[in-house]
Design a protein around this motif. Structure first.
Motif, mmCIF file in Angstrom:
data_model
loop_
_atom_site.group_PDB
_atom_site.id
_atom_site.type_symbol
_atom_site.label_atom_id
_atom_site.label_comp_id
_atom_site.label_asym_id
_atom_site.label_seq_id
_atom_site.Cartn_x
_atom_site.Cartn_y
_atom_site.Cartn_z
ATOM 1 N N LEU A 132 -8.179 27.975 2.267
ATOM 2 C CA LEU A 132 -7.592 29.310 2.185
ATOM 3 C C LEU A 132 -6.071 29.233 2.310
ATOM 4 C CD1 LEU A 132 -7.809 32.413 2.154
ATOM 5 C CD2 LEU A 132 -8.122 32.315 4.645
ATOM 6 N N LEU A 133 -5.585 28.454 3.287
ATOM 7 C CA LEU A 133 -4.147 28.346 3.487
ATOM 8 C C LEU A 133 -3.459 27.608 2.345
ATOM 9 C CD1 LEU A 133 -3.877 27.591 7.319
ATOM 10 C CD2 LEU A 133 -3.499 29.751 6.141
ATOM 11 N N SER A 134 -4.196 26.762 1.635
ATOM 12 C CA SER A 134 -3.598 26.020 0.517
ATOM 13 C C SER A 134 -3.144 26.944 -0.596
ATOM 14 C CB SER A 134 -4.606 24.994 -0.029
ATOM 15 O OG SER A 134 -4.915 24.035 0.956
ATOM 16 N N SER A 135 -3.697 28.147 -0.640
ATOM 17 C CA SER A 135 -3.291 29.093 -1.678
ATOM 18 C C SER A 135 -1.980 29.793 -1.324
ATOM 19 C CB SER A 135 -4.394 30.142 -1.880
ATOM 20 O OG SER A 135 -4.616 30.873 -0.682
ATOM 21 N N ILE A 136 -1.504 29.596 -0.107
ATOM 22 C CA ILE A 136 -0.253 30.204 0.346
ATOM 23 C C ILE A 136 0.874 29.192 0.168
ATOM 24 C CG2 ILE A 136 0.954 31.224 2.310
ATOM 25 C CD1 ILE A 136 -1.775 31.957 3.467
ATOM 26 N N PRO A 137 2.017 29.601 -0.397
ATOM 27 C CA PRO A 137 3.137 28.661 -0.534
ATOM 28 C C PRO A 137 3.506 28.054 0.823
ATOM 29 C CG PRO A 137 3.579 30.705 -1.725
ATOM 30 C CD PRO A 137 2.344 30.933 -0.917
ATOM 31 N N TRP A 138 3.593 26.746 0.891
ATOM 32 C CA TRP A 138 3.846 26.060 2.159
ATOM 33 C C TRP A 138 4.956 25.031 1.973
ATOM 34 C CZ3 TRP A 138 2.353 27.345 6.870
ATOM 35 C CH2 TRP A 138 2.570 26.440 7.912
ATOM 36 N N TYR A 139 5.745 24.866 2.998
ATOM 37 C CA TYR A 139 6.847 23.912 2.989
ATOM 38 C C TYR A 139 6.784 23.079 4.274
ATOM 39 C CZ TYR A 139 8.774 27.071 -0.575
ATOM 40 O OH TYR A 139 8.955 27.846 -1.687
ATOM 41 N N GLN A 140 7.203 21.840 4.180
ATOM 42 C CA GLN A 140 7.272 21.023 5.390
ATOM 43 C C GLN A 140 8.194 21.656 6.425
ATOM 44 O OE1 GLN A 140 8.313 16.962 4.588
ATOM 45 N NE2 GLN A 140 6.780 16.738 2.956
ATOM 46 N N PHE A 141 9.167 22.422 5.948
ATOM 47 C CA PHE A 141 10.105 23.061 6.860
ATOM 48 C C PHE A 141 9.392 23.987 7.844
ATOM 49 C CE2 PHE A 141 12.977 26.662 7.823
ATOM 50 C CZ PHE A 141 13.980 25.967 8.489
ATOM 51 N N HIS A 142 8.228 24.522 7.455
ATOM 52 C CA HIS A 142 7.504 25.420 8.350
ATOM 53 C C HIS A 142 7.062 24.699 9.622
ATOM 54 C CE1 HIS A 142 7.899 28.496 5.485
ATOM 55 N NE2 HIS A 142 6.820 28.272 4.752
ATOM 56 N N TRP A 143 6.672 23.423 9.475
ATOM 57 C CA TRP A 143 6.310 22.671 10.678
ATOM 58 C C TRP A 143 7.520 22.509 11.600
ATOM 59 C CZ3 TRP A 143 1.505 22.988 11.258
ATOM 60 C CH2 TRP A 143 0.589 22.774 10.219
ATOM 61 N N HIS A 144 8.675 22.233 10.994
ATOM 62 C CA HIS A 144 9.898 22.119 11.802
ATOM 63 C C HIS A 144 10.255 23.465 12.430
ATOM 64 C CE1 HIS A 144 10.508 18.066 10.356
ATOM 65 N NE2 HIS A 144 10.468 18.476 9.106
ATOM 66 N N THR A 145 9.971 24.543 11.699
ATOM 67 C CA THR A 145 10.225 25.878 12.243
ATOM 68 C C THR A 145 9.396 26.121 13.489
ATOM 69 O OG1 THR A 145 10.745 26.766 10.046
ATOM 70 C CG2 THR A 145 10.135 28.346 11.751
ATOM 71 N N ILE A 146 8.127 25.716 13.446
ATOM 72 C CA ILE A 146 7.251 25.896 14.612
ATOM 73 C C ILE A 146 7.786 25.104 15.814
ATOM 74 C CG2 ILE A 146 4.949 25.448 15.513
ATOM 75 C CD1 ILE A 146 3.858 26.017 12.707
ATOM 76 N N CYS A 147 8.263 23.875 15.556
ATOM 77 C CA CYS A 147 8.811 23.048 16.638
ATOM 78 C C CYS A 147 10.051 23.701 17.243
ATOM 79 C CB CYS A 147 9.161 21.658 16.116
ATOM 80 S SG CYS A 147 7.735 20.662 15.640
ATOM 81 N N MET A 148 10.955 24.189 16.382
ATOM 82 C CA MET A 148 12.177 24.816 16.891
ATOM 83 C C MET A 148 11.862 26.128 17.610
ATOM 84 S SD MET A 148 15.104 24.067 13.983
ATOM 85 C CE MET A 148 14.193 24.842 12.637
ATOM 86 N N ALA A 149 10.921 26.915 17.062
ATOM 87 C CA ALA A 149 10.558 28.175 17.704
ATOM 88 C C ALA A 149 9.907 27.928 19.057
ATOM 89 C CB ALA A 149 9.623 28.974 16.795
ATOM 90 N N SER A 150 9.124 26.853 19.159
ATOM 91 C CA SER A 150 8.508 26.514 20.442
ATOM 92 C C SER A 150 9.572 26.151 21.466
ATOM 93 C CB SER A 150 7.520 25.349 20.265
ATOM 94 O OG SER A 150 6.482 25.707 19.367
ATOM 95 N N PHE A 151 10.569 25.401 21.031
ATOM 96 C CA PHE A 151 11.670 25.059 21.940
ATOM 97 C C PHE A 151 12.422 26.323 22.357
ATOM 98 C CE2 PHE A 151 15.987 23.911 23.011
ATOM 99 C CZ PHE A 151 15.839 22.766 23.785
#
Length: 437
Positions: A322-341
Motif C-alpha cells: 500500500l505504501l509503495s503506491s505513495i511517492p517516497w524518498y530516502q530523505f523521509h527516513w532522515h526527516t524522521i531521524c531529525m524530527a525525533s532528535f
C-alpha cells in the motif's frame, strides 16, 4: 527561591502581568521594557484570566514570527544568512546584559565594548572562512578584496590579540575577579552562539532545506507541546520547567514527526530548497541548480528489515504494498531521524536555558517578544538542533564532490592552474588512470 517564585506568582495573579523587572536585586533590571503592542493586547484581553491572556498573546506573536520567517525564506538564502547573524547578535546582547547585571559590574570599564569586540572578531574569522570557502572564485574577482582574502587569518588573529590587550589594559585592581569572570562569561557565550550560528550558515550553503526544515521542527514541537500541555497536561515532566508535562512532550513529539514528513515532502519538490548554493562563473550569478542528491530522488518504499519478515506476514507485506503506491524518498527516513532528535533531545536545550534562568532567579532572558520572553527564550533549542543537523548531514548524507577542490583551483593564477593541470595529468598517467600524453 521557592518563596520568591510564590510571591511572583501571586503578583502575576493579582496584576495580570509579570512582576516588575525593575525590582531591586533583579538581574533583568537592565533589560528592555515591554513593547507597547503587548500593553495594548493586555488591555484588550483584560476580561480574560492571566493564563488565557498569555495563551492568546503567545499565539498571535507565534503567527507573526512564522510569517516574518516565511518572508525571509522568500527573499533567498543570503537573507536567511543575514537573519541567522541578526538573531545571534540579539541572543548575545541578552546573555551579556544578564551577566552585566548579575555581577553588578556597571562601574567596570569597557566590559560591554570588549564583549562586542570579541563577538566581531569571532564573526570576522568564522563568517570569513565560510564565505571564502563557498565563494572563493567570486571574491577573488574583486581586486580590493584580495588583501583581505590573502591575510584573512592573520587579520583575525590580530583582532583577537587586540581584544586581549584591551582587556588586560582595562583591569582594575579591586575588580580582578569580576572582570575575569565576565571574560569567561563572554567566551562561553561566544562558544555556544558562534558555533551554532556558523554551522547553521554552513547548512544554508549545503541546501536551504537543512535550515528551514529543522527550524520548522523546533517551532512545531514547541507550539504543539505548549498546546497539548495547555489542554491535556497533568503529569510534570522535569523540575527545571514545572509547566512542562509528559502529555505536552509526547503530543509535541508525535505532531512534529507527522508535520515534518508533510513539510519535508513539499519542500523537496523544489530545486531551490535542496540544491547547494553555487557561484556560476560564466553567468556571474549565484544559483541553486544541481543534479539532485540520491536522497532527494523518488524510490520504491521498502519496510526496514523487510527481508526478515516471515512469509506468512501478509498483513505487513500488504501494508508495504500500500505504501509503495505513495511517492517516497530516502530523505523521509532522515526527516524522521531529525524530527525525533528535535522532539526528544533538542528540548533539553530549553531545559538547560530554564536551569540557567533559575540559577540567576530570572523569568526570561528579556521581554523583547510579547508572550514569549526574549529572543534567546525562543532559540535555545535551535542552537543544539543546528549543530546536530550539520553533524548528521556530514556523517550520513554528504558525498565527496570535486566542486570544492575546483573552487580552490579556479581561484589560483592562470599559470598556477596550468601547473596543477600538468601535475594532475602526469600523476594520473603514471597510475594508469588516463593514457599517457
Amino acid at each position: 527561591h521557592t518563596k520568591m517564585s510564590d510571591k511572583s506568582a501571586s503578583n502575576l495573579k493579582a496584576n495580570g502581568r509579570p512582576p516588575s523587572s525593575n525590582a531591586p536585586g533583579n538581574p533583568a533590571a537592565t533589560q528592555s521594557t515591554p513593547e507597547e503592542s503587548s500593553n495594548i493586547l493586555q488591555r484588550l484581553l483584560a476580561p480574560l484570566s492571566p493564563r488565557w491572556q498569555n495563551w492568546v498573546i503567545r499565539t498571535i506573536m507565534s503567527f507573526v514570527m512564522i510569517s516574518s520567517f516565511s518572508l525571509i525564506i522568500y527573499l533567498g538564502p543570503l537573507a536567511i544568512v543575514g537573519l541567522i547573524l541578526l538573531l545571534q547578535m540579539l541572543c548575545f546582547k541578552e546573555i551579556i546584559g544578564i551577566g552585566h547585571a548579575i555581577y553588578r559590574s556597571h562601574d567596570l570599564p569597557w566590559f560591554r565594548v570588549l564583549s562586542w569586540f570579541f563577538l566581531f572578531a569571532s564573526n570576522y574569522f568564522f563568517f570569513g572562512e565560510s564565505m571564502i570557502d563557498q565563494f572563493r572564485i567570486l571574491l577573488h574577482r574583486k581586486q580590493f578584496l584580495e588583501p583581505l582574502l590573502t591575510y584573512h587569518r592573520l587579520i583575525s588573529f590580530s583582532l583577537y590579540c587586540g581584544g586581549i590587550v584591551g582587556f588586560v589594559v582595562s583591569l582594575v585592581k579591586k575588580h580582578y575577579l569580576k572582570q575575569f569572570t565576565l571574560f569567561g562569561w563572554t567566551h562561553v557565550t561566544l562558544l555556544f552562539l558562534i558555533t551554532s550560528s556558523h554551522l547553521m550558515i554552513r547548512n544554508v550553503f549545503d541546501g536551504v532545506i537543512w535550515v528551514i526544515l529543522p527550524c520548522a521542527m523546533i517551532i512545531c514541537n514547541d507550539m504543539m507541546a505548549y498546546v497539548f500541555g495547555f489542554f491535556f497536561g497533568r503529569t510534570p515532566l522535569i523540575k527545571l520547567s514545572p509547566k512542562k508535562t509528559w502529555e505536552g512532550f509526547l503530543g509535541g513529539g508525535f505532531s512534529t514527526i507527522v508535520f515534518s514528513l508533510l513539510l519535508g515532502h513539499c519542500l523537496i519538490q523544489f530545486d531551490s530548497m535542496v540544491c547547494p548554493i553555487e557561484y556560476d562563473e560564466l553567468g556571474n550569478t549565484l544559483n541553486t541548480n544541481c543534479s539532485r542528491h540520491p536522497v532527494f530522488q523518488p524510490v520504491q518504499f521498502r519496510l526496514p528489515f523487510a527481508e526478515f519478515l516471515m512469509e506468512d506476514s501478509s498483513t505487513l507485506l500488504g501494508f508495504e504494498a500500500l505504501l509503495s503506491s505513495i511517492p517516497w524518498y530516502q530523505f523521509h527516513w532522515h526527516t524522521i531521524c531529525m524530527a525525533s532528535f528535535a522532539s526528544i533531545v533538542a528540548p533539553f536545550g530549553g531545559f538547560f536555558a530554564s536551569g540557567f534562568k533559575r540559577a540567576f532567579k530570572i523569568k526570561d532572558f528579556s521581554n523583547t517578544i510579547p508572550g514569549h520572553g526574549g529572543v534567546m527564550d525562543r532559540f535555545d533549542c535551535q542552537i543544539i538542533m543546528g549543530i546536530f543537523v550539520y553533524v548528521y548531514f556530514h556523517t550520513f548524507i554528504m558525498v565527496t564532490s570535486p566542486h570544492h577542490l575546483l573552487r580552490q583551483v579556479y581561484s589560483l593564477r592562470p599559470s598556477d592552474q596550468l601547473k596543477f593541470y600538468e601535475a594532475l595529468t602526469e600523476g594520473l598517467a603514471k597510475r594508469g588512470i588516463v593514457p599517457a600524453v
